[in-house]
Scaffold this motif. Structure first.
Motif, PDB file in Angstrom:
ATOM      1  N   ALA A   1     -18.591   1.630 -11.251  1.00 41.18           N
ATOM      2  CA  ALA A   1     -18.962   0.369 -11.903  1.00 41.18           C
ATOM      3  C   ALA A   1     -18.098  -0.775 -11.394  1.00 41.18           C
ATOM      4  O   ALA A   1     -18.594  -1.891 -11.160  1.00 41.18           O
ATOM      5  CB  ALA A   1     -18.831   0.506 -13.415  1.00 41.18           C
ATOM      6  N   GLN A   2     -16.812  -0.502 -11.207  1.00 38.66           N
ATOM      7  CA  GLN A   2     -15.908  -1.523 -10.661  1.00 38.66           C
ATOM      8  C   GLN A   2     -16.349  -1.915  -9.245  1.00 38.66           C
ATOM      9  O   GLN A   2     -16.403  -3.103  -8.910  1.00 38.66           O
ATOM     10  CB  GLN A   2     -14.475  -0.988 -10.646  1.00 38.66           C
ATOM     11  N   LEU A   3     -16.676  -0.934  -8.433  1.00 35.81           N
ATOM     12  CA  LEU A   3     -17.136  -1.207  -7.067  1.00 35.81           C
ATOM     13  C   LEU A   3     -18.426  -2.034  -7.082  1.00 35.81           C
ATOM     14  O   LEU A   3     -18.561  -2.990  -6.327  1.00 35.81           O
ATOM     15  CB  LEU A   3     -17.359   0.104  -6.312  1.00 35.81           C
ATOM     16  N   ARG A   4     -19.361  -1.656  -7.960  1.00 39.56           N
ATOM     17  CA  ARG A   4     -20.654  -2.370  -8.028  1.00 39.56           C
ATOM     18  C   ARG A   4     -20.494  -3.800  -8.516  1.00 39.56           C
ATOM     19  O   ARG A   4     -21.331  -4.646  -8.234  1.00 39.56           O
ATOM     20  CB  ARG A   4     -21.627  -1.611  -8.933  1.00 39.56           C
ATOM     21  N   SER A   5     -19.405  -4.092  -9.222  1.00 42.38           N
ATOM     22  CA  SER A   5     -19.199  -5.466  -9.664  1.00 42.38           C
ATOM     23  C   SER A   5     -18.780  -6.377  -8.503  1.00 42.38           C
ATOM     24  O   SER A   5     -18.842  -7.594  -8.633  1.00 42.38           O
ATOM     25  CB  SER A   5     -18.163  -5.518 -10.793  1.00 42.38           C
ATOM     26  N   HIS A   6     -18.384  -5.772  -7.401  1.00 49.15           N
ATOM     27  CA  HIS A   6     -17.943  -6.544  -6.234  1.00 49.15           C
ATOM     28  C   HIS A   6     -18.831  -6.364  -5.006  1.00 49.15           C
ATOM     29  O   HIS A   6     -18.824  -7.221  -4.123  1.00 49.15           O
ATOM     30  CB  HIS A   6     -16.515  -6.155  -5.849  1.00 49.15           C
ATOM     31  N   PHE A   7     -19.572  -5.254  -4.945  1.00 49.49           N
ATOM     32  CA  PHE A   7     -20.313  -4.922  -3.729  1.00 49.49           C
ATOM     33  C   PHE A   7     -21.738  -4.484  -4.056  1.00 49.49           C
ATOM     34  O   PHE A   7     -21.978  -3.857  -5.089  1.00 49.49           O
ATOM     35  CB  PHE A   7     -19.621  -3.789  -2.961  1.00 49.49           C
ATOM     36  N   SER A   8     -22.652  -4.768  -3.144  1.00 49.81           N
ATOM     37  CA  SER A   8     -24.036  -4.297  -3.285  1.00 49.81           C
ATOM     38  C   SER A   8     -24.081  -2.798  -2.982  1.00 49.81           C
ATOM     39  O   SER A   8     -23.147  -2.229  -2.408  1.00 49.81           O
ATOM     40  CB  SER A   8     -24.951  -5.039  -2.310  1.00 49.81           C
TER      41      SER A   8
ATOM     42  N   LEU B   1       0.830  -1.205   0.000  1.00 42.97           N
ATOM     43  CA  LEU B   1       0.000   0.000   0.000  1.00 42.97           C
ATOM     44  C   LEU B   1       0.863   1.253   0.000  1.00 42.97           C
ATOM     45  O   LEU B   1       0.627   2.187  -0.760  1.00 42.97           O
ATOM     46  CB  LEU B   1      -0.927   0.024   1.213  1.00 42.97           C
ATOM     47  N   LEU B   2       1.874   1.273   0.872  1.00 47.73           N
ATOM     48  CA  LEU B   2       2.739   2.448   0.973  1.00 47.73           C
ATOM     49  C   LEU B   2       3.509   2.697  -0.323  1.00 47.73           C
ATOM     50  O   LEU B   2       3.798   3.842  -0.665  1.00 47.73           O
ATOM     51  CB  LEU B   2       3.704   2.295   2.148  1.00 47.73           C
ATOM     52  N   ALA B   3       3.822   1.629  -1.034  1.00 46.53           N
ATOM     53  CA  ALA B   3       4.555   1.748  -2.304  1.00 46.53           C
ATOM     54  C   ALA B   3       3.609   1.885  -3.496  1.00 46.53           C
ATOM     55  O   ALA B   3       4.059   1.890  -4.642  1.00 46.53           O
ATOM     56  CB  ALA B   3       5.468   0.533  -2.491  1.00 46.53           C
ATOM     57  N   ASP B   4       2.310   1.988  -3.228  1.00 45.52           N
ATOM     58  CA  ASP B   4       1.292   2.122  -4.280  1.00 45.52           C
ATOM     59  C   ASP B   4       1.344   0.965  -5.268  1.00 45.52           C
ATOM     60  O   ASP B   4       1.213   1.150  -6.472  1.00 45.52           O
ATOM     61  CB  ASP B   4       1.447   3.463  -5.000  1.00 45.52           C
ATOM     62  N   ARG B   5       1.545  -0.248  -4.734  1.00 44.88           N
ATOM     63  CA  ARG B   5       1.544  -1.456  -5.580  1.00 44.88           C
ATOM     64  C   ARG B   5       0.197  -2.163  -5.414  1.00 44.88           C
ATOM     65  O   ARG B   5       0.108  -3.250  -4.846  1.00 44.88           O
ATOM     66  CB  ARG B   5       2.698  -2.380  -5.172  1.00 44.88           C
ATOM     67  N   LEU B   6      -0.856  -1.529  -5.925  1.00 49.93           N
ATOM     68  CA  LEU B   6      -2.196  -2.100  -5.790  1.00 49.93           C
ATOM     69  C   LEU B   6      -2.356  -3.374  -6.594  1.00 49.93           C
ATOM     70  O   LEU B   6      -3.250  -4.171  -6.315  1.00 49.93           O
ATOM     71  CB  LEU B   6      -3.253  -1.076  -6.189  1.00 49.93           C
ATOM     72  N   ASP B   7      -1.488  -3.573  -7.590  1.00 49.95           N
ATOM     73  CA  ASP B   7      -1.586  -4.778  -8.409  1.00 49.95           C
ATOM     74  C   ASP B   7      -1.307  -6.045  -7.585  1.00 49.95           C
ATOM     75  O   ASP B   7      -1.584  -7.147  -8.043  1.00 49.95           O
ATOM     76  CB  ASP B   7      -0.641  -4.701  -9.603  1.00 49.95           C
ATOM     77  N   GLN B   8      -0.812  -5.890  -6.384  1.00 49.86           N
ATOM     78  CA  GLN B   8      -0.558  -7.023  -5.505  1.00 49.86           C
ATOM     79  C   GLN B   8      -1.834  -7.477  -4.777  1.00 49.86           C
ATOM     80  O   GLN B   8      -1.822  -8.462  -4.059  1.00 49.86           O
ATOM     81  CB  GLN B   8       0.509  -6.669  -4.461  1.00 49.86           C
ATOM     82  N   PHE B   9      -2.931  -6.754  -4.986  1.00 51.57           N
ATOM     83  CA  PHE B   9      -4.207  -7.062  -4.358  1.00 51.57           C
ATOM     84  C   PHE B   9      -5.197  -7.557  -5.409  1.00 51.57           C
ATOM     85  O   PHE B   9      -5.077  -7.228  -6.581  1.00 51.57           O
ATOM     86  CB  PHE B   9      -4.772  -5.816  -3.655  1.00 51.57           C
ATOM     87  N   SER B  10      -6.184  -8.309  -4.965  1.00 53.29           N
ATOM     88  CA  SER B  10      -7.222  -8.788  -5.878  1.00 53.29           C
ATOM     89  C   SER B  10      -8.062  -7.607  -6.373  1.00 53.29           C
ATOM     90  O   SER B  10      -8.054  -6.529  -5.773  1.00 53.29           O
ATOM     91  CB  SER B  10      -8.133  -9.793  -5.161  1.00 53.29           C
ATOM     92  N   ALA B  11      -8.811  -7.820  -7.436  1.00 53.21           N
ATOM     93  CA  ALA B  11      -9.676  -6.764  -7.976  1.00 53.21           C
ATOM     94  C   ALA B  11     -10.697  -6.304  -6.939  1.00 53.21           C
ATOM     95  O   ALA B  11     -10.992  -5.111  -6.837  1.00 53.21           O
ATOM     96  CB  ALA B  11     -10.381  -7.257  -9.240  1.00 53.21           C
ATOM     97  N   ALA B  12     -11.216  -7.253  -6.157  1.00 54.64           N
ATOM     98  CA  ALA B  12     -12.191  -6.901  -5.115  1.00 54.64           C
ATOM     99  C   ALA B  12     -11.551  -6.102  -3.986  1.00 54.64           C
ATOM    100  O   ALA B  12     -12.229  -5.319  -3.323  1.00 54.64           O
ATOM    101  CB  ALA B  12     -12.846  -8.168  -4.558  1.00 54.64           C
ATOM    102  N   GLU B  13     -10.255  -6.262  -3.778  1.00 58.36           N
ATOM    103  CA  GLU B  13      -9.548  -5.476  -2.765  1.00 58.36           C
ATOM    104  C   GLU B  13      -9.110  -4.122  -3.324  1.00 58.36           C
ATOM    105  O   GLU B  13      -9.115  -3.114  -2.614  1.00 58.36           O
ATOM    106  CB  GLU B  13      -8.322  -6.240  -2.258  1.00 58.36           C
ATOM    107  N   GLN B  14      -8.759  -4.101  -4.602  1.00 58.42           N
ATOM    108  CA  GLN B  14      -8.302  -2.859  -5.225  1.00 58.42           C
ATOM    109  C   GLN B  14      -9.413  -1.821  -5.294  1.00 58.42           C
ATOM    110  O   GLN B  14      -9.158  -0.623  -5.099  1.00 58.42           O
ATOM    111  CB  GLN B  14      -7.799  -3.127  -6.644  1.00 58.42           C
ATOM    112  N   ALA B  15     -10.628  -2.246  -5.568  1.00 54.26           N
ATOM    113  CA  ALA B  15     -11.731  -1.300  -5.754  1.00 54.26           C
ATOM    114  C   ALA B  15     -11.956  -0.417  -4.526  1.00 54.26           C
ATOM    115  O   ALA B  15     -11.994   0.813  -4.656  1.00 54.26           O
ATOM    116  CB  ALA B  15     -13.012  -2.043  -6.147  1.00 54.26           C
ATOM    117  N   PRO B  16     -12.086  -0.968  -3.318  1.00 54.71           N
ATOM    118  CA  PRO B  16     -12.272  -0.075  -2.163  1.00 54.71           C
ATOM    119  C   PRO B  16     -11.022   0.749  -1.840  1.00 54.71           C
ATOM    120  O   PRO B  16     -11.133   1.862  -1.318  1.00 54.71           O
ATOM    121  CB  PRO B  16     -12.649  -0.998  -1.016  1.00 54.71           C
ATOM    122  N   LEU B  17      -9.840   0.233  -2.164  1.00 53.44           N
ATOM    123  CA  LEU B  17      -8.630   1.032  -1.964  1.00 53.44           C
ATOM    124  C   LEU B  17      -8.649   2.249  -2.877  1.00 53.44           C
ATOM    125  O   LEU B  17      -8.288   3.363  -2.471  1.00 53.44           O
ATOM    126  CB  LEU B  17      -7.381   0.181  -2.226  1.00 53.44           C
ATOM    127  N   ARG B  18      -9.104   2.049  -4.102  1.00 53.80           N
ATOM    128  CA  ARG B  18      -9.219   3.174  -5.040  1.00 53.80           C
ATOM    129  C   ARG B  18     -10.309   4.147  -4.576  1.00 53.80           C
ATOM    130  O   ARG B  18     -10.172   5.368  -4.728  1.00 53.80           O
ATOM    131  CB  ARG B  18      -9.493   2.669  -6.447  1.00 53.80           C
TER     132      ARG B  18
END
Length: 96
Positions: free
Chosen positions: A46-53, A11-28
């Protein structure tokens, strides 16, 4: 649930690609809500809605806003973490 030292480092190094898509969306979303002005793009939504209600997103946004409020309040009064988190570096033999 918590984050490992490696995940915090990512997270500190801004390497969001190390997280799943469902984890990246709320981080973004957290990054978007921390900005001024706050801008949540249609693509991010739209990305958030694909993972969350819708209900989960309302709760998530409220939690992020509360943490942002607390972080900003803490800065005014110079409240720090009291060293509650301090990653332990790996021994040099393990670093390559």
């Amino acid at each position: 649930y918590g984050l490992s030292d490696d995940e915090i480092g990512n997270l500190l190094a801004d390497r969001l690609d190390q997280f799943s898509a469902a984890e990246q969306a709320p981080l973004r979303l957290a990054d978007a809500l921390a900005g001024a002005p706050v801008e949540v793009s249609d693509a991010l939504y739209a990305q958030l809605r694909s993972h969350f209600s819708e209900e989960a997103l309302i709760e998530l946004a409220a939690d992020i806003a509360q943490e942002s409020y607390r972080a900003r309040w803490n800065r005014v009064f110079e409240v720090d973490s009291d060293a509650l988190y301090c990653p332990v570096p790996a021994p040099s033999i393990m670093r390559r």
